[in-house]
Scaffold this motif. Sequence first.
Motif, short mmCIF file in Angstrom:
data_model
loop_
_atom_site.label_atom_id
_atom_site.label_comp_id
_atom_site.label_asym_id
_atom_site.label_seq_id
_atom_site.Cartn_x
_atom_site.Cartn_y
_atom_site.Cartn_z
N LEU A 98 0.85 -1.19 0.00
CA LEU A 98 0.00 0.00 0.00
C LEU A 98 0.88 1.23 0.00
O LEU A 98 1.83 1.32 0.78
CB LEU A 98 -0.89 0.01 1.24
N ILE A 99 0.55 2.19 -0.85
CA ILE A 99 1.29 3.45 -0.91
C ILE A 99 0.33 4.54 -0.48
O ILE A 99 -0.64 4.83 -1.19
CB ILE A 99 1.83 3.71 -2.32
N PHE A 100 0.60 5.12 0.69
CA PHE A 100 -0.31 6.10 1.26
C PHE A 100 -0.04 7.49 0.71
O PHE A 100 1.12 7.90 0.54
CB PHE A 100 -0.13 6.16 2.78
N GLY A 101 -1.11 8.25 0.48
CA GLY A 101 -0.96 9.66 0.20
C GLY A 101 -0.60 10.40 1.47
O GLY A 101 -0.63 9.85 2.57
N THR A 102 -0.27 11.66 1.31
CA THR A 102 0.17 12.47 2.45
C THR A 102 -0.99 12.94 3.32
O THR A 102 -0.77 13.45 4.41
CB THR A 102 0.96 13.68 1.95
N GLY A 103 -2.21 12.79 2.84
CA GLY A 103 -3.37 13.13 3.64
C GLY A 103 -3.80 14.58 3.49
O GLY A 103 -2.97 15.48 3.44
N LYS B 27 -12.52 -11.98 6.95
CA LYS B 27 -12.59 -13.36 6.51
C LYS B 27 -12.32 -13.46 5.02
O LYS B 27 -12.90 -12.71 4.22
CB LYS B 27 -13.97 -13.93 6.84
N GLY B 28 -11.41 -14.36 4.68
CA GLY B 28 -11.10 -14.55 3.26
C GLY B 28 -9.98 -13.68 2.72
O GLY B 28 -9.61 -13.80 1.56
N HIS B 29 -9.46 -12.78 3.58
CA HIS B 29 -8.34 -11.92 3.16
C HIS B 29 -7.04 -12.58 3.58
O HIS B 29 -6.73 -12.62 4.77
CB HIS B 29 -8.46 -10.55 3.81
N PRO B 30 -6.23 -13.02 2.64
CA PRO B 30 -4.99 -13.69 3.01
C PRO B 30 -3.82 -12.76 3.31
O PRO B 30 -2.81 -13.19 3.87
CB PRO B 30 -4.68 -14.54 1.77
N VAL B 31 -3.93 -11.48 2.91
CA VAL B 31 -2.82 -10.55 3.11
C VAL B 31 -3.14 -9.64 4.29
O VAL B 31 -4.23 -9.06 4.37
CB VAL B 31 -2.56 -9.71 1.85
N VAL B 32 -2.20 -9.54 5.21
CA VAL B 32 -2.34 -8.72 6.42
C VAL B 32 -1.16 -7.77 6.51
O VAL B 32 -0.01 -8.18 6.29
CB VAL B 32 -2.42 -9.59 7.68
N PHE B 33 -1.47 -6.51 6.82
CA PHE B 33 -0.44 -5.48 6.96
C PHE B 33 -0.46 -4.95 8.39
O PHE B 33 -1.51 -4.84 9.00
CB PHE B 33 -0.73 -4.27 6.06
N TRP B 34 0.71 -4.52 8.86
CA TRP B 34 0.80 -3.73 10.08
C TRP B 34 1.49 -2.41 9.75
O TRP B 34 2.56 -2.40 9.11
CB TRP B 34 1.62 -4.46 11.16
N TYR B 35 0.85 -1.33 10.17
CA TYR B 35 1.40 0.01 9.99
C TYR B 35 1.45 0.73 11.33
O TYR B 35 0.60 0.52 12.19
CB TYR B 35 0.54 0.83 9.03
N ASN B 40 1.83 12.81 13.57
CA ASN B 40 1.76 13.65 12.38
C ASN B 40 0.98 12.97 11.25
O ASN B 40 1.02 13.43 10.11
CB ASN B 40 3.17 14.01 11.89
N ASN B 41 0.30 11.89 11.59
CA ASN B 41 -0.53 11.14 10.63
C ASN B 41 0.28 10.49 9.52
O ASN B 41 -0.26 10.22 8.45
CB ASN B 41 -1.62 12.03 10.03
N GLU B 42 1.55 10.24 9.78
CA GLU B 42 2.38 9.56 8.79
C GLU B 42 2.31 8.06 9.04
O GLU B 42 2.39 7.61 10.18
CB GLU B 42 3.83 10.04 8.89
N PHE B 43 2.18 7.30 7.98
CA PHE B 43 2.07 5.85 8.07
C PHE B 43 3.44 5.23 7.79
O PHE B 43 4.06 5.53 6.78
CB PHE B 43 1.08 5.31 7.05
N LYS B 44 3.85 4.34 8.68
CA LYS B 44 5.10 3.63 8.50
C LYS B 44 4.83 2.15 8.39
O LYS B 44 4.26 1.54 9.29
CB LYS B 44 6.04 3.90 9.68
N PHE B 45 5.21 1.57 7.28
CA PHE B 45 5.03 0.14 7.07
C PHE B 45 5.93 -0.65 8.01
O PHE B 45 7.10 -0.31 8.18
CB PHE B 45 5.37 -0.21 5.62
N LEU B 46 5.37 -1.69 8.62
CA LEU B 46 6.16 -2.54 9.51
C LEU B 46 6.39 -3.92 8.90
O LEU B 46 7.52 -4.37 8.76
CB LEU B 46 5.45 -2.69 10.86
N ILE B 47 5.31 -4.59 8.53
CA ILE B 47 5.41 -5.96 8.05
C ILE B 47 4.11 -6.33 7.35
O ILE B 47 3.07 -5.75 7.63
CB ILE B 47 5.70 -6.91 9.23
#
Lengths: 110, 115
Positions: A98-103, B27-35, B40-47
């Motif tokens: 997933l590529i998030f926008g800056t919001g 249910k039925g979703h095989p892909v799971v993300f953790w962020y 500051n509302n920034e999303f950081k991918f973990l795994i």
Amino acid sequence: LAKTTQPPSMEAYEGQEVNVSCSHTNIATSEYIYWYRQVPHQGPQFIIQGYKDYVVNEVASLFISADRKLSTLSLPWVSLRDAAVYYCIVTHQGGRALIFGTGTTVSVSP
Amino acid sequence: NSKVIQTPRYLVKGQGQKAKMRCIPEKGHPVVFWYQQNKNNEFKFLINFQNQEVLQQIDMTEKRFSAECPSNSPCSLEIQSSEAGDSALYLCASSLPGTGGWAPLFGEGTRLSVL
């Protein structure tokens, strides 16, 4: 890999239409565009998705430019409840990334 | 009405303590993300996982963070020794990969505060 940028904030009055843009200049042919909204203390909630052209549902519409580098979420008749942070997300690797926008923080005044 | 269930909603830990949070994907979703979402509302991918297998993870995850998605059990994310900088909203999302354009779904998140 698509990079997605959005204006940081927008203001509107109740009853107005709000258009939030998202630039995804490197979007690949396999990537889809999704829009979400997030209010404090909750996770992002899905609004609408698209691949190209124009999509509409009961809460919003989405226009995607012909070259797919720009999408615009349109919220008709906003109310105070529409105040939130709006994100565009581009999926990659067949939905495995997933590529998030800056919001964009949308503020609504009565 | 999120169909991705995260528990607990709030977690308070002291520095050096373990912090564990769980996620039941749609249910039925095989892909799971953790962020990790900061203030500051920034999303950081973990795994992320597909079924029980790790697809990608960041270096930070390999050191203090551990995660798993066992079959027939909730997925989990654990921080072995919490630090103040770990205070954030941890979001779990699930998706159905493919060409059909299925929207990823997010949970409500676990708000971790490290004192």
